[in-house]
Design an enzyme around this catalytic site. Structure first.
Site, PDB file in Angstrom:
ATOM      1  N   HIS A   7       0.840  -1.148   0.057  1.00  0.00           N
ATOM      2  CA  HIS A   7      -0.106  -0.003  -0.186  1.00  0.00           C
ATOM      3  C   HIS A   7       0.825   1.238  -0.028  1.00  0.00           C
ATOM      4  CE1 HIS A   7      -4.130  -2.150   1.014  1.00  0.00           C
ATOM      5  NE2 HIS A   7      -3.048  -2.942   1.273  1.00  0.00           N
ATOM      6  N   ASN A  66     -10.352  -2.703   2.332  1.00  0.00           N
ATOM      7  CA  ASN A  66     -10.172  -2.741   1.058  1.00  0.00           C
ATOM      8  C   ASN A  66     -11.284  -2.415   0.418  1.00  0.00           C
ATOM      9  OD1 ASN A  66      -7.278  -3.315   1.401  1.00  0.00           O
ATOM     10  ND2 ASN A  66      -7.484  -5.480   0.860  1.00  0.00           N
TER      11      ASN A  66
HETATM   12 FE1  HDE Z   1      -2.788  -4.706   5.290  1.00  0.00          FE
HETATM   13  N1  HDE Z   1      -0.910  -4.159   5.816  1.00  0.00           N
HETATM   14  N2  HDE Z   1      -2.022  -6.848   5.860  1.00  0.00           N
HETATM   15  N3  HDE Z   1      -4.428  -5.662   4.578  1.00  0.00           N
HETATM   16  N4  HDE Z   1      -3.504  -3.026   4.742  1.00  0.00           N
HETATM   17  C1  HDE Z   1      -0.283  -2.997   5.641  1.00  0.00           C
HETATM   18  O1  HDE Z   1       0.999  -1.477   7.336  1.00  0.00           O
HETATM   19  C2  HDE Z   1      -1.067  -7.096   6.335  1.00  0.00           C
HETATM   20  C3  HDE Z   1      -4.680  -6.856   4.684  1.00  0.00           C
HETATM   21  C4  HDE Z   1      -4.477  -2.632   4.135  1.00  0.00           C
HETATM   22  O2  HDE Z   1      -3.402   3.438   3.959  1.00  0.00           O
HETATM   23  C5  HDE Z   1       0.816  -2.404   6.287  1.00  0.00           C
HETATM   24  O3  HDE Z   1       0.892   0.555   7.712  1.00  0.00           O
HETATM   25  C6  HDE Z   1      -0.830  -8.425   6.960  1.00  0.00           C
HETATM   26  C7  HDE Z   1      -6.253  -7.025   4.341  1.00  0.00           C
HETATM   27  C8  HDE Z   1      -4.518  -1.216   3.996  1.00  0.00           C
HETATM   28  O4  HDE Z   1      -1.397   3.330   5.323  1.00  0.00           O
HETATM   29  C9  HDE Z   1       1.281  -3.921   7.127  1.00  0.00           C
HETATM   30  C10 HDE Z   1      -2.085  -8.826   6.263  1.00  0.00           C
HETATM   31  C11 HDE Z   1      -6.574  -5.841   4.404  1.00  0.00           C
HETATM   32  C12 HDE Z   1      -3.388  -0.658   4.048  1.00  0.00           C
HETATM   33  C13 HDE Z   1       0.121  -4.649   6.359  1.00  0.00           C
HETATM   34  C14 HDE Z   1      -2.780  -7.641   5.621  1.00  0.00           C
HETATM   35  C15 HDE Z   1      -5.445  -5.015   4.507  1.00  0.00           C
HETATM   36  C16 HDE Z   1      -2.364  -1.852   4.688  1.00  0.00           C
HETATM   37  C17 HDE Z   1       1.941  -1.881   5.442  1.00  0.00           C
HETATM   38  C18 HDE Z   1      -2.505 -10.112   6.284  1.00  0.00           C
HETATM   39  C19 HDE Z   1      -7.937  -5.102   4.151  1.00  0.00           C
HETATM   40  C20 HDE Z   1      -2.722   0.550   4.049  1.00  0.00           C
HETATM   41  C21 HDE Z   1       1.961  -0.422   5.757  1.00  0.00           C
HETATM   42  C22 HDE Z   1      -2.809 -10.590   7.529  1.00  0.00           C
HETATM   43  C23 HDE Z   1      -8.807  -5.493   5.069  1.00  0.00           C
HETATM   44  C24 HDE Z   1      -2.933   1.444   5.139  1.00  0.00           C
HETATM   45  C25 HDE Z   1       1.339  -0.320   7.054  1.00  0.00           C
HETATM   46  C26 HDE Z   1      -2.544   3.130   4.874  1.00  0.00           C
HETATM   47  C27 HDE Z   1      -1.023  -1.780   5.022  1.00  0.00           C
HETATM   48  C28 HDE Z   1       0.216  -6.002   6.844  1.00  0.00           C
HETATM   49  C29 HDE Z   1      -3.930  -8.128   4.584  1.00  0.00           C
HETATM   50  C30 HDE Z   1      -5.802  -3.367   4.423  1.00  0.00           C
HETATM   51  C31 HDE Z   1       2.590  -4.424   6.573  1.00  0.00           C
HETATM   52  C32 HDE Z   1       0.282  -9.094   7.803  1.00  0.00           C
HETATM   53  C33 HDE Z   1      -7.294  -8.176   4.475  1.00  0.00           C
HETATM   54  C34 HDE Z   1      -5.715  -0.414   3.455  1.00  0.00           C
HETATM   55  O5  HDE Z   1       1.284  -3.722   8.474  1.00  0.00           O
END
Ligand code: HDE
Length: 683
Positions: A75, A148
């Site tokens: 992201h 999302n």
């Molecule tokens: Fe994320 N995801 N994600 N994700 N995610 C990040 O956090 C992660 C997942 C989502 O505008 C990271 O600050 C794991 C689902 C958004 O700053 C990180 C797993 C959904 C954003 C991370 C998921 C999301 C992130 C990277 C699986 C929808 C951007 C930078 C277990 C429900 C937020 C940060 C923004 C960002 C990890 C799966 C949505 C690495 C481990 C499912 C919108 O922490």
């Protein structure tokens, strides 16, 4: 003793902090020392060596050298804006969350929309899932709904997330492709993980190429818990519904836009907010009980499943309006830190294993991305309610707590903050027991039924787009064994889809045989899954281009503006050259863009209106004809004036075709077609 906010801090999105203004117009160093010369380095004589002593140069260059921070690991490319959330009524029977109690309260929010795979500088219109993250600055602390624009996810367990992301990111040896899932490592991985099949249907669909950030849905994905004052628990899934409706680009358009305007989505949102055309979404929940959930034929803890709206309808909670662009992209959009673990009293987690993993990951990643455990003190991340605890020190500590006591319990400081057992955050008292194990529940085994349901819910044209997306991506995947494996999965989802993709790939009859872990069932199609089955007939928020020349009929232009603006859309005047020209009344018209700079892919519907002698436009006929031809192949409504006949012919546009209409006598018909978003009949 409570930590005190330093007085100079105005909180997220307040007045800018250290600006030239606050120094009364003086340019200063970071120490506040006025600078006399910011043009020349300190040297020995006019042509001599520079001096190490030059603290002005060193401070400026050193700060510059450290301007970049690591981009988000996923992201990375995102765009945000401020706004507010307002509930429609009290939802006290569902939850005690403070921001869902009083319809007269406007809770400030900051929302950030993002792509997932691409780097910070990648194009906005890449085929990808979009992040939809909202921080609510509630009176009970910050609540982050980090969702999302697609209601399901690729994987069921957080332990596979690093693999998924490594597979989709550029291959580590060659560092390409950028912002694309169309490559071998991605398709190799997902074809080995059948749980990804439902999500793959969504990302190969039009949902992954939204027309605008303002025109996409948002989903919390996981099941969460609401808890009310009485301690009663309701399970919920979150949905954001855009006021403008959900609309998408077509793939070829997305590809053209990536080159013509890589900032297409952010520019669209920024412009809309600047124009006072505030993006708006309705927050809804699907609310259900544990008993109801137990009867569903899927597990509500499985993030690869959605709950059809026919099974649990959406209940509207309130609306979010984004009404202010950021003052500074880095300070706000780049430094904002969303964490699914940021919940407030009245909201709690479920055991969804993907959610549980996320609860760890976000705080952890912020620590390295923002470089300090004090990232909550950055204005955009600061709650707008008091913070009071005994956490102390750390890099970049900006709070100045006073008093000698930094421990709880204590009897030395009567004013020190204490726990609030009645009102503080408390987890739902859910009974849990079991053996320690690493396993997937039996109830997570069916990977194809909902993928099939999604595909079957689409209109024919949407199904064709899914097949097109799959063929494009698998065509870029050079490993034949991976293609064969994927065709095998597609057969389990839908035979016709598999056949269609195999034909496009020239691989009919080559699908692998895949044994599903659970019997694939026929689920009833669900209409709201199709964006175009339920799309509003509207051009609100859209952009209508008129390609015209010097001497354009002033009345026509005026009437077009009136007709389009009455529908809350905007007009863009495109001319052969970028400079101003005169209309038929002698008034100066400054075009919004020019033919070579603005392909018709950037607009939702087009009008061609050369002047009678049409010299200027016809002089550039090849470019003008290309412009119109593209609009035609992207199935846009096309309006034309009588003088445009030669241009229509040059572009091979049939003036009698559906959605191609004369506008000399008014725009009603043209707008009627434009409201259908695309003239699918012309495909
Ligand atoms: Fe994320 N995801 N994600 N994700 N995610 C990040 O956090 C992660 C997942 C989502 O505008 C990271 O600050 C794991 C689902 C958004 O700053 C990180 C797993 C959904 C954003 C991370 C998921 C999301 C992130 C990277 C699986 C929808 C951007 C930078 C277990 C429900 C937020 C940060 C923004 C960002 C990890 C799966 C949505 C690495 C481990 C499912 C919108 O922490």
């Amino acid at each position: 003793m409570a930590s005190k906010e330093p007085e100079s801090h105005t909180g997220a999105g307040g007045e800018p902090h250290q600006t030239a203004k606050s120094a009364e117009g003086r340019l200063t160093t970071n120490q506040g020392v006025p600078v006399s010369d910011d043009q020349n380095t300190l040297t020995v004589g006019p042509r001599g060596p520079q001096l190490l002593e030059d603290h002005l140069l060193r401070e400026k260059i050193t700060h510059f050298d450290h301007e970049r921070i690591p981009e988000r690991v996923v992201h990375a490319r995102g765009y945000g804006a401020h706004g507010y959330f307002q509930c429609y009524e009290s939802h006290a029977e569902l939850t005690k969350a403070a921001f869902l109690q009083d319809p007269s309260v406007k809770t400030p929010v900051f929302a950030r929309f993002s792509t997932v795979a691409g780097s910070k500088g990648s194009p906005d219109t890449a085929r990808d899932v979009r992040g939809f993250a909202v921080k609510f600055y509630t009176s009970q602390g910050n609540y982050d709904l980090v969702g999302n624009n697609i209601p399901v996810f690729f994987i069921q367990d957080a332990i596979k997330f690093p693999d998924l992301i490594h597979a989709v990111k550029p291959a580590p040896d060659r560092d390409f492709p950028q912002a694309q899932s169309a490559h071998d490592t991605f398709w190799d991985f997902v074809s080995l993980i059948p749980e990804s099949m439902h999500m793959l249907m969504w990302v190969m669909s039009d949902r992954a190429i939204p027309r605008s950030l303002r025109m996409m849905e948002g989903f919390g994905i996981h099941t969460f818990r609401f808890i009310n004052e009485e301690g009663e628990v309701t399970l919920v899934k979150f949905h954001w519904r855009p006021k403008l409706g959900t609309f998408s680009l077509v793939w070829d358009e997305a590809v053209v836009i990536s080159g013509a305007d890589p900032d297409f989505h952010r520019r669209d949102m920024w412009n809309a907010i600047e124009a006072g055309d505030y993006p708006e979404w309705e927050l809804c929940v699907q609310a259900f009980t544990e008993e109801e959930a137990a009867k569903f034929d899927f597990d509500v803890l499985d993030p690869t499943k959605l709950i059809p709206e026919e099974l649990v309808p959406l209940r509207p909670l309130g609306k979010m309006v984004l009404d202010r662009n950021v003052d500074n992209f880095f300070a706000e959009t780049e430094q904002v830190a969303f964490c699914p673990s940021h919940v407030v009293p009245g909201i709690d987690f479920s055991n969804d294993p993907l959610l549980q993993g996320r609860l760890f990951s976000y705080l952890d990643t912020q620590l390295s991305r923002l470089g300090s455990p004090n990232f909550h003190q950055i204005p955009i991340n600061q709650p707008k309610c008091p913070i009071a605890n005994f956490q102390r020190d750390g890099h970049m500590q900006t709070f100045v707590p006073n008093g000698r006591v930094a421990n709880e319990p204590n009897t030395l400081d009567n004013g020190a903050p204490r726990e609030c057992p009645e009102t503080g955050f408390a987890s739902a008292p859910v009974p849990e027991a079991g053996d320690k194990m690493r396993t997937r529940p039996e109830s997570f085994r069916d990977h194809y039924t909902q993928a099939r349901m999604f595909y079957k819910s689409m209109l024919e044209v949407e199904q064709e787009h899914i097949a097109g997306g799959l063929a494009f991506e698998l065509g870029k995947c050079k490993e034949l064994k991976v293609r064969r494996r994927m065709l095998g999965h597609l057969k389990l989802i839908d035979e016709d889809l598999a056949e269609n993709v195999a034909t496009k790939l020239g691989m009919v009859g080559q699908a692998d045989k895949i044994e599903p872990a659970a019997k694939v069932r026929d689920a009833k199609p669900s209409a709201p899954l199709s964006q175009y089955r339920v799309a509003p007939e509207s051009i609100a928020g859209k952009k209508i281009a008129i390609l015209t020349t010097e001497g354009v009929d002033a009345k026509l232009l005026k009437e077009l503006r009136e007709a389009v603006e009455a529908e809350e859309a905007t007009v863009a005047v495109i001319a052969p050259a970028a400079g101003p020209f005169k209309d038929s009344s002698g008034q100066e018209v400054t075009p919004d863009d020019f033919l070579d700079g603005a392909p018709s892919a950037l607009f939702d519907a087009v009008i061609v209106a050369p002047t009678d002698d049409a010299d200027a436009l016809l002089g550039k006929q090849a470019a003008a004809a290309d412009w119109l031809r593209m609009a035609n192949s992207h199935l846009k409504a096309i309006g034309y004036t009588a003088a445009a006949q030669p241009l229509l012919e040059a572009a091979g546009v049939d003036a009698e075709a559906k959605g191609v209409v004369a506008v000399d006598d008014g725009f009603e018909k043209f707008i009627g077609w434009a409201k259908q978003h695309r003239v699918w009949e012309r495909a």
